[in-house]
Design a protein around this motif. Structure first.
Motif, short mmCIF file in Angstrom:
data_model
loop_
_atom_site.label_atom_id
_atom_site.label_comp_id
_atom_site.label_asym_id
_atom_site.label_seq_id
_atom_site.Cartn_x
_atom_site.Cartn_y
_atom_site.Cartn_z
N UNK A 395 0.84 -1.21 0.00
CA UNK A 395 0.00 0.00 0.00
C UNK A 395 0.87 1.26 0.00
N UNK A 396 1.97 1.21 0.73
CA UNK A 396 2.88 2.36 0.77
C UNK A 396 3.55 2.58 -0.58
N UNK A 397 3.90 1.52 -1.25
CA UNK A 397 4.50 1.63 -2.59
C UNK A 397 3.52 2.28 -3.56
N UNK A 398 2.23 1.88 -3.44
CA UNK A 398 1.22 2.48 -4.30
C UNK A 398 1.07 3.97 -3.99
N UNK A 399 1.17 4.29 -2.71
CA UNK A 399 1.07 5.70 -2.31
C UNK A 399 2.23 6.50 -2.89
N UNK A 400 3.44 5.95 -2.88
CA UNK A 400 4.60 6.63 -3.47
C UNK A 400 4.43 6.78 -4.97
N UNK A 401 3.92 5.71 -5.59
CA UNK A 401 3.73 5.77 -7.04
C UNK A 401 2.73 6.85 -7.42
N UNK A 402 1.74 7.02 -6.56
CA UNK A 402 0.67 7.98 -6.83
C UNK A 402 1.22 9.42 -6.92
N UNK A 403 2.32 9.69 -6.23
CA UNK A 403 2.89 11.04 -6.22
C UNK A 403 3.48 11.42 -7.58
N UNK A 404 3.78 10.45 -8.40
CA UNK A 404 4.37 10.72 -9.71
C UNK A 404 3.37 10.64 -10.85
N UNK A 405 2.08 10.52 -10.48
CA UNK A 405 1.02 10.42 -11.50
C UNK A 405 0.19 11.70 -11.44
N UNK A 406 0.05 12.30 -12.60
CA UNK A 406 -0.73 13.53 -12.69
C UNK A 406 -2.16 13.28 -13.15
N UNK A 407 -2.43 12.08 -13.59
CA UNK A 407 -3.77 11.75 -14.06
C UNK A 407 -4.66 11.44 -12.87
N UNK A 408 -5.71 12.25 -12.61
CA UNK A 408 -6.60 12.02 -11.45
C UNK A 408 -7.28 10.65 -11.49
N UNK A 409 -7.67 10.22 -12.67
CA UNK A 409 -8.37 8.92 -12.78
C UNK A 409 -7.44 7.79 -12.36
N UNK A 410 -6.18 7.88 -12.83
CA UNK A 410 -5.24 6.82 -12.46
C UNK A 410 -4.91 6.88 -10.97
N UNK A 411 -4.84 8.07 -10.43
CA UNK A 411 -4.60 8.20 -8.99
C UNK A 411 -5.74 7.57 -8.18
N UNK A 412 -6.96 7.75 -8.67
CA UNK A 412 -8.11 7.15 -7.96
C UNK A 412 -8.05 5.63 -8.01
N UNK A 413 -7.58 5.09 -9.13
CA UNK A 413 -7.42 3.63 -9.22
C UNK A 413 -6.43 3.13 -8.19
N UNK A 414 -5.35 3.84 -8.01
CA UNK A 414 -4.35 3.43 -7.02
C UNK A 414 -4.91 3.52 -5.60
N UNK A 415 -5.71 4.59 -5.33
CA UNK A 415 -6.32 4.70 -3.99
C UNK A 415 -7.29 3.56 -3.71
N UNK A 416 -8.06 3.18 -4.73
CA UNK A 416 -9.00 2.05 -4.55
C UNK A 416 -8.23 0.76 -4.28
N UNK A 417 -7.11 0.59 -4.96
CA UNK A 417 -6.28 -0.60 -4.72
C UNK A 417 -5.75 -0.58 -3.29
#
Length: 581
Positions: A395-417
């Motif tokens: 979950x922490x790795x996904x959170x780190x990855x989310x910081x480098x994504x500018x696409x809101x939709x993709x960020x939401x997918x990572x949060x759901x995961x």
């Protein structure tokens, strides 16, 4: 003229036999009057007849004559003696004409021997008939002269078929032969003997008789035959045999039992022990008998042992209990005891039976097992803890990855995961925190999961309120993980889509046990509802597809109620998989 008849009968044994010659007065000189005694007149020298009759009778006879009124005829029946000293019944009469006259004995005497014998025979026959045992008289040729009714009943024969015949003419051959041998033994020895005689009954069952036979001898000591009395001892013998068999079985069971057996009297003294008890305590059997329970029970438990003994005597019962025994050398060891009070035939306490098992080895294994279980429990907790931590790392790795994504939709997918990973990690967290590592208290898990979703989605609790109606159900990990993911998807979707534009609302979650291994999980909201044309079977969203797949995994079905907001009702099964080694 009036006569009064007074009769005296006395056939009791004589106190003494007369000594001859006997002298009597002149009134007895007539040969006709004394011939009944077998004495000639020349032998009489003294006017006295006391020697001819029992003294007590002579006294009574004279007393009656003296006290009776005139013209009284006194008649006596008694034994008289002849010269040989043998007595026979006789009748004697005397007539008193006036009170002043002295009584005169006036034989001839009437010999009533025949009538006496008839009376005696009748009495004897009556007694024989009343006896329940078999009675028979035999002559020297072993012919049955007389048998009683019990004899007839025993063999189903009439007296005409028995009397005058030998045993071999009507009895079964085995019994007849046995009777022949015993008859000959009695007649030959001239003594009373006891025998056991057997025969096979009509039904093939052996019948046992206990017989006493006595020789019949006349006054000249010549043999006349024998009399026998037989009693059917079959039932008694069977009972005795059964008792011996029972005692032998008990003795064998007692001596060869795998457990120690102690018989203790009401004072706590050992009255009998088996070999196992002696081996267990280190005593010889003879040494331990006579010792008390205090000699084998650890000193610290004497009072409790006495209390239990008294309780047993007073009628209490005790389940299996443990005690510490002490051997002869002082070594102490644990035992398990089963006690019971033994009563006599009238229900009075007799003794206590104590069955004792040495549980030293069992205690050692229990300690080893507890140690192994504790180690395994620690290991399982560590596994669940590490799984939870590993999921947290993902979950922490996904959170780190989310910081480098500018696409809101993709960020939401990572949060759901991340939320899905958290729902699974939470199961493992609850397991390693639980005292039972095999099951999750699912109502507690739901509260924790919803609280995490509220925080992760930044839900204002005063805007969307969550209500819980949960039964205390426990699921293993195979059911808890998929069920937790379903709840995560349904509640997350309600938070995300049911209340747009900061609309207030309510969500309710129900958990209820149904029949068998089924249970109901329902998530309801009072939001805007599902869009028109929505079908969960054809939904392309990952969340709805995940709910469908997990429901199938739990062998469930999904119902959707849109009447007031949206309610998902899932009927699922608590899957109990076999233990995996």
């Amino acid at each position: 003229m009036n006569y009064y008849i007074i009769s005296i009968k006395s056939f009791a044994p004589m106190e003494f036999a007369p000594k001859f010659p006997i002298e009597v007065g002149e009134e007895f000189r007539d040969m006709n009057r004394i011939s009944g005694f077998g004495i000639v007149s020349q032998e009489f020298r003294i006017s006295d007849v006391k020697g001819l009759y029992r003294p007590a009778l002579n006294s009574a006879f004279r007393g009656l004559i003296a006290e009776s009124p005139p013209k009284t005829i006194v008649q006596t029946e008694s034994h008289r003696y002849n010269k040989t000293g043998l007595g026979s019944p006789a009748t004697m009469k005397d007539e008193k004409t006036s009170p002043a006259e002295s009584p005169l004995l006036r034989p001839p005497l009437d010999d009533i021997t025949e009538r006496f014998l008839e009376e005696r025979n009748a009495q004897l026959l009556s007694m024989i008939e009343a006896i329940s045992d078999i009675v028979y008289f035999k002559d020297l040729d072993r012919r049955n002269l007389l048998v009683n009714a019990a004899f007839e009943r025993a063999f189903g024969l009439g007296r005409s078929e028995i009397q005058g015949k030998k045993d071999e003419e009507f009895l079964p051959l085995d019994l007849a032969e046995s009777c022949r041998r015993s008859d000959e033994a009695v007649l030959k020895s001239g003594r009373t003997l006891r025998f056991e005689e057997r025969m096979t009954g009509p039904d093939g069952r052996e019948i046992v008789y206990e017989t006493i036979k006595t020789p019949l001898i006349d006054p000249d000591k010549r043999g006349l035959g024998l009399v026998g009395v037989s009693r059917d001892m079959t039932v008694r013998r069977q009972t005795e045999d059964a008792l011996r068999d029972s005692e032998e079985r008990f003795r064998s069971l007692f001596e060869h039992a795998n457990d120690a057996v102690f018989l203790i009297d009401l004072n706590g003294v050992h009255i009998r022990i088996n070999k196992k008890a002696a081996d267990m305590t280190g005593y010889n059997t003879e040494d331990l008998v006579g010792k008390t329970t205090h000699d084998i029970v650890a000193p610290g438990e004497h009072a409790e042992a006495d209390h239990k003994l008294q309780g047993l005597i007073e009628g209490q019962t005790f389940p299996l209990y443990e005690r510490t025994f002490r051997k002869k050398d002082g070594t102490e060891f644990p035992v398990e005891i089963n006690v019971a009070l033994i009563r006599d035939g009238e229900g009075r306490p007799l003794c206590v039976q104590s069955i004792v098992r040495d549980i030293t080895d069992r205690k050692r294994k229990e300690r080893a097992l507890r140690t192994a279980l504790l180690e395994k429990e620690i290991l399982l907790k560590e596994v669940h803890h590490r799984v939870k931590n590993n999921m947290q790392v993902v979950s922490s790795l996904l959170s780190l990855q989310k910081q480098f994504i500018n696409d809101p939709a993709l960020s939401e997918v990572l949060r759901e995961s991340q939320r899905r990973i958290k729902s699974m990690a939470l199961v493992h967290e609850k397991l390693y925190q639980s005292r039972d590592l095999s099951q999750v208290a699912f109502s507690n898990y739901i509260h924790s999961l919803v609280a995490h979703l509220v925080v992760s989605q930044q839900i204002q609790e005063d805007r969307i309120k969550v209500h819980f109606n949960l039964e205390d159900l426990f699921f293993d990990i195979q059911t808890a993980v998929p069920c937790g993911l379903i709840i995560n998807e349904l509640v997350s979707n309600a938070f995300k889509h049911a209340f747009p534009k900061n609309r207030p609302g309510e969500i309710s979650i129900r958990l209820k046990r149904l029949a068998g291994d089924s249970f109901l999980l329902a998530v309801k909201d009072n939001g805007v509802g599902l869009p028109d044309g929505f079908s969960i079977e054809f939904s392309q969203t990952m969340g709805m597809q995940l709910i469908t797949l997990l429901s199938e995994q739990l062998e469930g079905r999904i119902e959707i109620d849109r009447s007031d907001g949206t309610e998902f009702r899932l009927t699922l099964k608590d899957l109990r998989y076999p233990n995996r080694l």
